[in-house]
Enzyme design. Sequence first.
Site, PDB file in Angstrom:
ATOM      1  N   LYS A  93      36.694  20.292  -8.363  1.00  0.00           N
ATOM      2  CA  LYS A  93      36.100  20.939  -9.537  1.00  0.00           C
ATOM      3  C   LYS A  93      35.133  22.008  -9.071  1.00  0.00           C
ATOM      4  CE  LYS A  93      35.165  20.607 -14.103  1.00  0.00           C
ATOM      5  NZ  LYS A  93      35.541  22.013 -14.198  1.00  0.00           N
ATOM      6  N   LYS A 101      35.756  25.924  -5.364  1.00  0.00           N
ATOM      7  CA  LYS A 101      35.148  27.139  -5.929  1.00  0.00           C
ATOM      8  C   LYS A 101      36.196  28.238  -5.885  1.00  0.00           C
ATOM      9  CE  LYS A 101      31.084  28.304  -7.601  1.00  0.00           C
ATOM     10  NZ  LYS A 101      30.167  27.422  -8.313  1.00  0.00           N
ATOM     11  N   SER A 132      31.048  19.666 -18.199  1.00  0.00           N
ATOM     12  CA  SER A 132      32.426  20.054 -17.888  1.00  0.00           C
ATOM     13  C   SER A 132      33.300  18.811 -17.722  1.00  0.00           C
ATOM     14  CB  SER A 132      32.478  20.860 -16.586  1.00  0.00           C
ATOM     15  OG  SER A 132      32.347  22.230 -16.843  1.00  0.00           O
TER      16      SER A 132
END
Length: 435
Positions: A72, A108, A363
């Site tokens: 993530k 990322k 999120s």
Amino acid sequence: MTDSQTDSLLNDAAVRLGDALHHAQVSDDTLERLRFPKSTLKVSIPVRMDDGALRTFRGYRVRYDDSRGPTKGGIRYHPNVNVDEVSTLAFWMTIKCAVLDLPYGGAKGGITVDPKQLSKFELERLSRGYIDAVADFIGPDVDIPAPDVYTNALIMGWMMDEYSIIQRRHVPEVITGKPLPMGGSQGRATATADGGFDVVEALRGKLLPTDRPTVAVQGFGNAGAAMALLLHEAGYRVVAVSDSQGAIYSGDGLDIPSVKKIKEESRQLPGVYYEGSVCDLIHHPVRHERISHEELLGLEVDLLVPAALENAITEANVERIHARVILELANGPITSAADRALVAREVTVIPDVLANAGGVTVSYFEWAQNRAGLYWTAREVRDKLRERMVGEAEQLWDFATAREIPLRTAAYAQALTRIGEAADAKGHKELYTSE
Ligand code: NAD
């Protein structure tokens, strides 16, 4: 980010890891696993510009470690994005997700671009082109992107739509930070500030005076402005705020709702980028005086909140910092050298991997709601966020005080231990070599 800033980020990550290792229960196998990113994708994205020309942009997606679950992490649009920076930020996300005990690894992404130079159409074509390029690399059970610097809900919506077109089915859970009507979560827009505020409130009795603690906020953007407002509403005295153009100060405390309203009125792309300045207040009846960026950082306040960019506090200015507590709402605002100087002076730093983890936590809630097809109210999201932030903050505080180590070292040690437990559950050296 320039090459030297990237070097500094890489160096800081290594230093912090080194400090934490003494306090983490982690096998050599896990450390070996964490030496390099799991995978690195470099793509080129050809985009038809509005004038008819074709321009190719460079994009990246790095998945650092997935021991604890799908990876993530956000997607950054910035002229200085490069693969080393993206890798370091992916490592940070691995730590941050583990600090909050989210069932994720870290990743990322980024595109080397100045988004302010693009029209809305060009921005949409670039964002969809990025997803076309990385579609085989991401997915709800593999890698789940989110917004980062200069990306936002609008861009996440385009990306989710593009991924769904490629998959020929609706896949809201592939990306988080989406607009509400596209499966976004209540509370996502203010989650980073909400989470930072929860941490401050959880530790308030241990760190801050009870009566109207004074605060300075560096960076009055999405995260900083929301944080200043929450603190103001909770009775803190926010004496100074700044943005890229300058800083304002009032010893009695600024009226933050007015500052926010004036700043919002003067920006040109509502909900996209802040373009006005807190300094526009000079023409408005909010009592204040103008001070410099450095003066704001050096104020004698109970709480300093860096909420702008990396490397705000370095060896060059750390001696001029007079705050008692620093909450790192931005990512990496204090270099490791400055950090050491602050620890020596007994300044408490609440590290970014905890302080700004409210964003990734909501999120996670968004992804969970998308997968369940069941949506929570704003109140439910807020309560669940508070519970998790306060729980992890208190646990880290206890761990740090018991071992007499800084909160940052405690956070990294906690994260490494959790990553190690997940990695070692699949097997480790002792398992294979013991009789
Ligand atoms: P933003 O672009 O909305 O705001 C940044 C603000 O900093 C702007 O007001 C800008 O004018 C100001 N600024 C830039 N240089 C400055 C300087 N030298 N002095 C004072 N102000 C300056 O960005 P954001 O989303 O609020 O993010 C800020 C930081 O928080 C970044 O480090 C980001 O990675 C981190 N963060 C944000 C989120 C989020 O959900 N927004 C989540 C986690 C971490």
